[in-house]
Design an enzyme around this catalytic site. Structure first.
Site, mmCIF file in Angstrom:
data_model
loop_
_atom_site.group_PDB
_atom_site.id
_atom_site.type_symbol
_atom_site.label_atom_id
_atom_site.label_comp_id
_atom_site.label_asym_id
_atom_site.label_seq_id
_atom_site.Cartn_x
_atom_site.Cartn_y
_atom_site.Cartn_z
ATOM 1 N N LYS A 103 0.874 -1.174 0.000
ATOM 2 C CA LYS A 103 0.000 0.000 0.000
ATOM 3 C C LYS A 103 0.907 1.219 0.000
ATOM 4 O O LYS A 103 1.562 1.535 0.993
ATOM 5 C CB LYS A 103 -0.930 0.034 1.205
ATOM 6 C CG LYS A 103 -2.109 0.973 0.926
ATOM 7 C CD LYS A 103 -2.860 1.385 2.157
ATOM 8 C CE LYS A 103 -2.244 2.629 2.737
ATOM 9 N NZ LYS A 103 -3.097 3.316 3.700
ATOM 10 N N GLY A 191 -10.727 8.333 5.859
ATOM 11 C CA GLY A 191 -11.731 9.372 6.028
ATOM 12 C C GLY A 191 -13.078 8.907 6.555
ATOM 13 O O GLY A 191 -13.867 9.712 7.025
#
Lengths: 261, 78
Positions: A103, A191
């Site tokens: 990632k 988020g």
């Protein structure tokens, strides 16, 4: 329950059993982290690469708590601010011997943790050339997402809102546009604040969500992990089911005829 | 007598390990260093002077005075 057959999330040729991916940072205890992961049903678990603390003799890496045969360990390059640094961390992560997925984060601003998109594209190209399956954390910008795909990313991971902010999905339109225009999987990373955020995000049609803080900083992380599991499944199913059109007038649900005279 | 002192100095390896100075007795390999630090090599990735040293080679690579060693592992992260 449903006659819609979904296909599993597949990234870089590998299928995963859940569309919910979980980070392992910021939990109050390792025990709570393990229970939350279990309640979430997540298979992909992100980890960070850091120096061993040589002064604390009892300090243990995360592998003492997570069985690598039960989970898919996705190493990140969190904390890296240049492409070179991120490439260095990715190579170290791969050497741990679990898989060739990374990632990729290349951060451009300490205050917002928004990505350095130039560095991200450069690092993606380098790592994809070395055989990495790059899952690139980026902002919700279509052009950057397209360039990451062209650079060889196996998945593009736009944010819902800044890392750790819990502000939810700020721009559903951008996320839908990115999903519509890319061929590689699009997973929203960062988020999400609560279950409804996860559900709305999945309703945009994205392939999955990666989250950490929304669960780790919940009052009851294990319960929130279970809520997120349901929310991701519900949002996915609602997307596949296809929502009704929005109307600005009411349409009665009961017959207008047959009323008493 | 001075010869003995010199020999003692030669066998000392002054390293940088994870950014901090550390002196160990030489000769020593990377595997010896991990052993002295009580670290399980299966859990650690080793970088020597910014080059990764793969696990099967840890016992073959002799440390030199001034070497910079990084020992990393996986920790919780998002």
């Amino acid at each position: 329950m449903t006659n819609i057959n979904d296909i599993p999330l597949t990234v870089g040729g590998r299928a995963f059993r859940s569309r919910l991916l979980l980070g392992t940072g910021k939990y109050r205890s390792n025990q709570e982290m393990v229970e939350a992961i279990s309640a979430s049903g997540a298979e992909v678990i992100t980890v960070a690469v850091r120096r061993v603390d040589l002064d604390r003799s009892k300090e243990e890496g995360i592998l003492h708590h997570l069985d690598p045969s039960r989970f898919f360990l996705l190493a990140n390059t969190a904390g890296c601010y240049t492409a070179d640094e991120a490439v260095r961390y990715a190579r170290l992560a791969r050497e741990a011997g679990f898989n060739e997925f990374i990632k990729l984060e290349v951060i451009g601003d300490r205050d917002t943790l928004l990505p350095d998109t130039d560095g991200l594209i450069t690092a993606t190209r380098t790592l994809a050339g070395e055989g990495f399956k790059v899952m690139a954390y980026t902002n919700d910008d279509l052009v950057t997402a397209l360039r990451l795909e062209q650079a060889g990313a196996a998945a593009v991971m736009p944010l819902a809102s800044p890392i750790g902010s819990g502000l939810g999905l700020l721009n559903p339109y951008s996320i839908r546009t990115i999903k519509r225009r890319l061929s590689v999987p699009v997973l929203v990373d960062a988020g999400v604040g609560t279950a409804s955020d996860a559900c709305v995000t999945m309703e945009q049609g994205v392939d999955g969500i990666l989250m950490n803080t929304a669960i780790a900083e919940a009052e009851h992380p294990v319960a929130m992990a279970a809520a997120m599991r349901h929310a991701v499944e519900a949002g996915r199913l609602a997307f596949l089911a296809g929502r009704m059109p929005r109307r600005e007038v009411a349409v009665p649900s009961s017959p207008a005829h047959g009323m008493l005279g | 007598m001075s010869l003995g002192l010199d020999r003692a100095r030669v066998s000392e390896l002054r390293l940088q390990v994870n950014g901090d100075p550390r002196t160990i007795a030489g000769p020593a390999t990377l595997l010896d260093l991990l052993g002295q630090l009580g670290l399980d090599p299966r859990m650690i990735v080793v970088e020597l002077n910014r080059e990764i040293v793969r696990r099967p080679r840890l016992g073959d690579v002799a440390l030199k005075d001034g070497d910079q060693v990084e020992l990393v592992h996986f920790v919780g992260g998002g």
